[in-house]
Design a protein around this motif. Sequence first.
Motif, short mmCIF file in Angstrom:
data_model
loop_
_atom_site.label_atom_id
_atom_site.label_comp_id
_atom_site.label_asym_id
_atom_site.label_seq_id
_atom_site.Cartn_x
_atom_site.Cartn_y
_atom_site.Cartn_z
N SER A 91 -99.64 -28.77 64.86
CA SER A 91 -99.60 -28.09 63.56
C SER A 91 -100.20 -26.69 63.66
O SER A 91 -99.65 -25.73 63.13
N THR A 95 -98.11 -23.18 63.14
CA THR A 95 -98.59 -22.27 62.11
C THR A 95 -98.90 -20.89 62.69
O THR A 95 -98.52 -19.86 62.11
N VAL A 100 -94.23 -23.40 59.25
CA VAL A 100 -94.84 -24.13 58.15
C VAL A 100 -94.80 -25.61 58.48
O VAL A 100 -93.76 -26.14 58.89
N VAL A 101 -95.94 -26.29 58.29
CA VAL A 101 -96.05 -27.73 58.52
C VAL A 101 -96.60 -28.35 57.24
O VAL A 101 -97.68 -27.98 56.78
N THR A 102 -95.83 -29.28 56.64
CA THR A 102 -96.29 -29.95 55.42
C THR A 102 -95.91 -31.43 55.46
O THR A 102 -95.11 -31.84 56.31
N ASP A 103 -96.47 -32.18 54.52
CA ASP A 103 -95.94 -33.52 54.31
C ASP A 103 -94.66 -33.37 53.49
O ASP A 103 -94.31 -32.25 53.09
N ASN A 107 -97.23 -30.62 50.71
CA ASN A 107 -98.67 -30.39 50.84
C ASN A 107 -99.04 -30.13 52.30
O ASN A 107 -98.47 -30.75 53.20
N PRO A 108 -100.04 -29.28 52.53
CA PRO A 108 -100.52 -29.10 53.91
C PRO A 108 -101.09 -30.41 54.43
O PRO A 108 -101.58 -31.23 53.65
N LEU A 109 -101.02 -30.61 55.73
CA LEU A 109 -101.59 -31.82 56.32
C LEU A 109 -103.11 -31.74 56.23
O LEU A 109 -103.70 -30.68 56.45
N ASP A 110 -103.76 -32.85 55.89
CA ASP A 110 -105.20 -32.90 55.73
C ASP A 110 -105.80 -33.69 56.89
O ASP A 110 -105.68 -34.91 56.95
N VAL A 125 -91.37 -29.69 59.39
CA VAL A 125 -91.82 -28.48 60.07
C VAL A 125 -90.63 -27.54 60.21
O VAL A 125 -89.55 -27.96 60.66
N GLN A 128 -90.53 -20.17 57.58
CA GLN A 128 -90.75 -19.83 56.17
C GLN A 128 -89.45 -19.80 55.36
O GLN A 128 -89.43 -20.21 54.21
#
Length: 149
Positions: A91, A95, A100-103, A107-110, A125, A128
Amino acid sequence: MQPLDGSSTVKVQVSSVENPEEASFFESYEAAHSMHDLSSLIAQKLGIKAPPVRIDSQVKYGAISRGDGAIYMRLPRNGYREKIWDHAAGSIVVTEAGGVVTDVAGNPLDFSRGRYLDMDTGIIVTNQKLMPLLFKAVTESLEEKASST
């Protein structure tokens, strides 16, 4: 990136593809790790013509960060919990390369919640420009899948 031949370093950059029809995508090789049928539906909605490239490990993140592919979808089967060590380093690399990496909810990965990502929906992934289109196709596909079960 430092080439092995000792030549000058090169900054890695995600793909600049803007048209999803021109995109290629990665998914997990193991069908147990990802719903290939859902990935296919999403690719169809995006008009992606290329077949999926199925590879495992964080190689997918490295390939996306180098621009070797435009999209990575990790859509696990129900009950699978993603481990942070499978995604944290990749990730960051994507980035830093402009991606961009999200669920799948955007949402951004936590990575602050221990050994597992606190989600079971999946990871997307891309660059932009493609993210809004990918997010829309994923959302629509998940809704269709939910209504058909």
